[in-house]
Enzyme design. Structure first.
Site, mmCIF file in Angstrom:
data_model
loop_
_atom_site.group_PDB
_atom_site.id
_atom_site.type_symbol
_atom_site.label_atom_id
_atom_site.label_comp_id
_atom_site.label_asym_id
_atom_site.label_seq_id
_atom_site.Cartn_x
_atom_site.Cartn_y
_atom_site.Cartn_z
ATOM 1 N N ARG A 173 11.770 -3.768 -2.658
ATOM 2 C CA ARG A 173 11.188 -2.441 -2.711
ATOM 3 C C ARG A 173 12.463 -1.875 -3.489
ATOM 4 O O ARG A 173 13.644 -2.333 -3.313
ATOM 5 C CB ARG A 173 11.194 -1.884 -1.399
ATOM 6 C CG ARG A 173 9.819 -2.743 -0.381
ATOM 7 C CD ARG A 173 9.835 -2.224 0.793
ATOM 8 N NE ARG A 173 8.653 -2.876 1.518
ATOM 9 C CZ ARG A 173 9.072 -3.729 2.567
ATOM 10 N NH1 ARG A 173 10.129 -4.051 2.669
ATOM 11 N NH2 ARG A 173 8.114 -4.277 3.154
ATOM 12 N N LYS A 197 12.302 -2.503 5.857
ATOM 13 C CA LYS A 197 11.799 -1.644 6.723
ATOM 14 C C LYS A 197 12.156 -1.795 7.923
ATOM 15 O O LYS A 197 12.136 -2.958 8.562
ATOM 16 C CB LYS A 197 10.219 -1.478 6.471
ATOM 17 C CG LYS A 197 9.894 -0.796 5.157
ATOM 18 C CD LYS A 197 8.135 -0.759 5.071
ATOM 19 C CE LYS A 197 7.853 0.214 3.911
ATOM 20 N NZ LYS A 197 6.293 0.196 3.843
ATOM 21 N N HIS A 267 7.054 -0.713 -7.667
ATOM 22 C CA HIS A 267 6.234 -1.452 -6.792
ATOM 23 C C HIS A 267 5.402 -2.386 -7.453
ATOM 24 O O HIS A 267 4.955 -3.364 -7.005
ATOM 25 C CB HIS A 267 5.437 -0.508 -5.764
ATOM 26 C CG HIS A 267 5.458 -0.998 -4.564
ATOM 27 N ND1 HIS A 267 6.522 -1.018 -3.422
ATOM 28 C CD2 HIS A 267 4.388 -1.506 -3.658
ATOM 29 C CE1 HIS A 267 6.048 -1.522 -2.363
ATOM 30 N NE2 HIS A 267 4.986 -1.652 -2.478
ATOM 31 N N ARG A 270 7.104 -5.517 -7.698
ATOM 32 C CA ARG A 270 6.881 -6.245 -6.354
ATOM 33 C C ARG A 270 5.597 -7.162 -6.429
ATOM 34 O O ARG A 270 5.272 -8.080 -5.614
ATOM 35 C CB ARG A 270 7.091 -5.390 -5.431
ATOM 36 C CG ARG A 270 6.943 -5.959 -3.681
ATOM 37 C CD ARG A 270 7.392 -4.857 -2.887
ATOM 38 N NE ARG A 270 7.094 -5.107 -1.382
ATOM 39 C CZ ARG A 270 7.549 -5.828 -0.446
ATOM 40 N NH1 ARG A 270 8.538 -6.505 -0.667
ATOM 41 N NH2 ARG A 270 7.212 -5.889 0.655
ATOM 42 N N HIS A 293 6.873 -8.657 4.971
ATOM 43 C CA HIS A 293 5.630 -8.063 5.613
ATOM 44 C C HIS A 293 5.587 -8.456 7.002
ATOM 45 O O HIS A 293 6.029 -9.523 7.499
ATOM 46 C CB HIS A 293 4.229 -8.674 4.827
ATOM 47 C CG HIS A 293 4.012 -8.155 3.572
ATOM 48 N ND1 HIS A 293 3.220 -8.742 2.874
ATOM 49 C CD2 HIS A 293 4.447 -6.985 3.100
ATOM 50 C CE1 HIS A 293 2.969 -7.759 1.740
ATOM 51 N NE2 HIS A 293 3.915 -6.979 1.920
ATOM 52 N N TYR A 302 -2.961 -10.345 -1.978
ATOM 53 C CA TYR A 302 -2.644 -11.195 -3.334
ATOM 54 C C TYR A 302 -3.522 -12.594 -3.537
ATOM 55 O O TYR A 302 -3.431 -12.909 -4.763
ATOM 56 C CB TYR A 302 -1.069 -11.628 -3.066
ATOM 57 C CG TYR A 302 -0.230 -10.414 -3.055
ATOM 58 C CD1 TYR A 302 0.116 -9.490 -4.250
ATOM 59 C CD2 TYR A 302 0.285 -10.189 -2.005
ATOM 60 C CE1 TYR A 302 0.643 -8.366 -4.169
ATOM 61 C CE2 TYR A 302 1.119 -9.121 -1.839
ATOM 62 C CZ TYR A 302 1.069 -7.918 -2.863
ATOM 63 O OH TYR A 302 2.162 -7.137 -2.851
#
Length: 321
Positions: A173, A197, A267, A270, A293, A302
């Protein structure tokens, strides 16, 4: 044409509250008014009118189902046929009713909201935007076209090139990129430590070519700014740590030279990283770990891009496609 007499006084008070106290736009208030009028007119026509505190989830669900199915001529000959409402429209109507019944609950007109037990249609998921592999090859080889380099050959160009390389090769990110430090790179093991995150760390392997470029970049950076004592991995031409807006501007400008995609944010790279891995047979659980994730559901999007690629190949190559 809606019969406005079916809009109960409390609903009219609610609309005035949205307009005068909540300061909602006239367009939003009009949309709420339309949705509520449609609902209460339906209640009047189908059930002969019932008290507000007698409205149940089943009443709402039947109205929403009518919108999803559309109105058929055979069902009501004197009314024009209507096409089915979209999932977005149905969700908007649900939102209007939820807000109204919340207001009614606060006013003591109902003991509980029927909307607590109402479920709506799922919104169609949008596939992530990504850059095709042959386009990314231009970025990799520093070619904007017609022998024009994508990046300048000075230190500023080297920083911009490294931004694109790391975003694409690591799938990180924007905030993770600007958070990289010299210590984030483990050259001996060929990997990079990223703080994602929720302050969760993850390890991402890096290819030999990217590691080589990183060594060269750090050496150039230290020569360019001899007194630099470490900290941020990437620096601007003025010796300042690269900021989020630097990354966004760099990616947008670079991608604009090699692709016609309207969306050209960091993004997107990414998404491109993940899509290219999946298209080339990577295990979805491995991609999940690389992206950081929390759940596999976030990564599964995806697989749709992969299926779309297979569908295009089938249509182009199959004799009956």
């Amino acid at each position: 044409m809606l019969d406005q007499v079916h809009l109960p006084p409390l609903a009219q008070d609610f609309l005035a509250y949205l307009s005068l106290e909540k300061r909602y736009s006239p367009h939003t208030v009009q949309s709420y008014s339309l949705d509520l009028s449609q609902f209460f007119q339906y209640i009047q026509e189908q059930y002969g009118g019932i008290a507000l505190d007698s409205v149940k989830a089943a009443h709402v669900q039947s109205w929403l189902a009518l919108g999803l199915e559309g109105r058929k001529k055979a069902e009501d000959a004197h009314k024009r046929a209507q096409p089915p409402a979209s999932a977005v429209t149905i969700r908007r109507k649900m939102s209007a009713l939820k807000s109204f019944f919340k207001y009614a609950l606060r006013k003591g007109a109902v003991k509980q909201s029927p909307m607590a037990r109402v479920t709506g249609p799922k919104l169609p998921g949008r596939l992530p935007v990504f850059v095709d592999e042959h386009v990314m090859e231009k970025v990799e080889t520093n070619q904007a076209g017609d022998d024009i380099p994508l990046f300048s050959d000075d230190f500023a160009g080297a920083t911009r090139r490294m931004i694109l390389r790391l975003l694409y090769h690591a799938g990180i990110r924007r905030a993770e990129l600007t958070g990289l430090r010299d210590g984030s790179i483990d050259f001996s093991n060929g990997q990079m430590k990223v703080l994602g995150k929720g302050n969760k760390e993850r390890i991402i392997p890096l290819g030999t070519a990217v590691l080589k470029e990183l060594r060269e970049y750090i050496a150039w950076r230290d020569a360019e700014f001899p007194g630099y004592a470490g900290g941020a991995l990437l620096l601007t031409a003025h010796g300042k740590p690269v900021q989020a807006w630097d990354v966004y501007r760099t990616v947008r400008k670079a991608l604009a030279q090699v692709t016609t995609l309207k969306k050209r944010s960091p993004h997107v790279l990414r998404h491109t990283f993940a899509t290219h891995l999946m298209n080339n047979g990577a295990d979805i659980n491995a991609v999940k770990e690389l992206l950081g994730h929390a759940s596999l559901a976030s990564t599964q999007v995806y697989t749709h891009n992969t299926i779309e690629k297979l569908r295009r190949v089938h249509e182009q190559a199959h004799p009956r496609g």
